[in-house]
Design an enzyme around this catalytic site. Structure first.
Site: not given
Length: 243
Positions: A102-103
């Site tokens: 994820d980011y």
């Protein structure tokens, strides 16, 4: 050597099933000769045409990338944010991330243009271990760690048992540093596990994928996997052992 329909599908011409139909209809040639047999295999030096149009075939490439935080694990982004592919400006092959981080998560991410390999690495059936370094809010008590080790009930079902190792406790800053190994690949799984026990993740880094590590790399750097490493990963997925 690979099956002809697979080569056509990987070139983006058609789905595997549609490729089989094109072969049976006599619309595919190999080295100038019409082929209608679905079992036909071709090599890199064979010239394949579909309805008279040559297909472009890429060599298979495999990279180990140290993804920085704040980067999208995708080929493109509709908000024009930087993606992992932007770190490979000199790679001509059409690579994509194997799974995702994820980011806000950094760490080890495999990149390839080999769809079959990517499926082996990510399908739950093959149970590839992924190890993370987790920094939590608050000091996680032992009984809560045991819940993670036994499996937690999340909104999308119970997690498989995880391996957890306590690396450090910072009582002054009130946080734990843990090593967590899972073989599932659910969306934001590690973060959700720790949210469930009341200790949100402050920082998360994937340290290992199977036997591969980030050794020698800084964030934003990558290296190509050796043929032996790729073979080991395939063997591990298919047999559960490096041998």
């Amino acid at each position: 050597m690979e099956r002809l329909q697979k080569v056509i599908a990987q070139a983006g011409i058609a789905s595997r099933r549609k490729a089989e139909q094109l072969i049976e209809e006599g619309k595919v040639t190999v080295n100038g000769k019409k082929v209608t047999e679905l079992g036909t295999k071709v090599g890199l030096n064979d010239e394949v045409e579909v309805e008279g149009v040559p297909i472009e075939r890429e060599r298979k490439v495999y990279y180990l990338f140290y993804k920085p935080r704040g980067i999208i694990s995708a080929v493109t982004d509709d908000k024009n944010r930087k993606t992992v592919v932007d770190y490979f400006p000199y790679v001509e092959e059409r690579i994509f991330p194997v799974g995702r981080l994820d980011y806000d998560t950094s760490g080890l991410l495999l990149m390839t243009n080999d769809g079959e390999f990517a499926n082996l690495m990510t399908h739950p059936r093959y149970q590839m271990d992924k190890t993370y370094i987790v920094k939590t809010e608050g000091i996680v008590e032992r009984h809560l760690l045991k819940r993670i080790m036994s499996g937690l009930q999340l909104e999308d079902g119970k997690t498989a048992p995880a391996k957890v190792k306590e690396l450090a406790i910072d009582r002054k800053k009130n946080r734990s540093l843990l090593e967590v190994t899972i073989h599932e690949g659910r969306n934001r799984q590690v973060r959700r596990m720790f949210e469930t026990i009341g200790h949100p993740v402050q920082k998360l880094r994937r340290e290992r994928f199977a036997h591969l590590t980030l050794h020698g790399l800084n964030a934003g750097e990558y290296r190509e996997l050796t043929a032996h490493e790729v073979k080991q990963l395939r063997t591990l997925a298919e047999t559960g052992s490096l041998r």
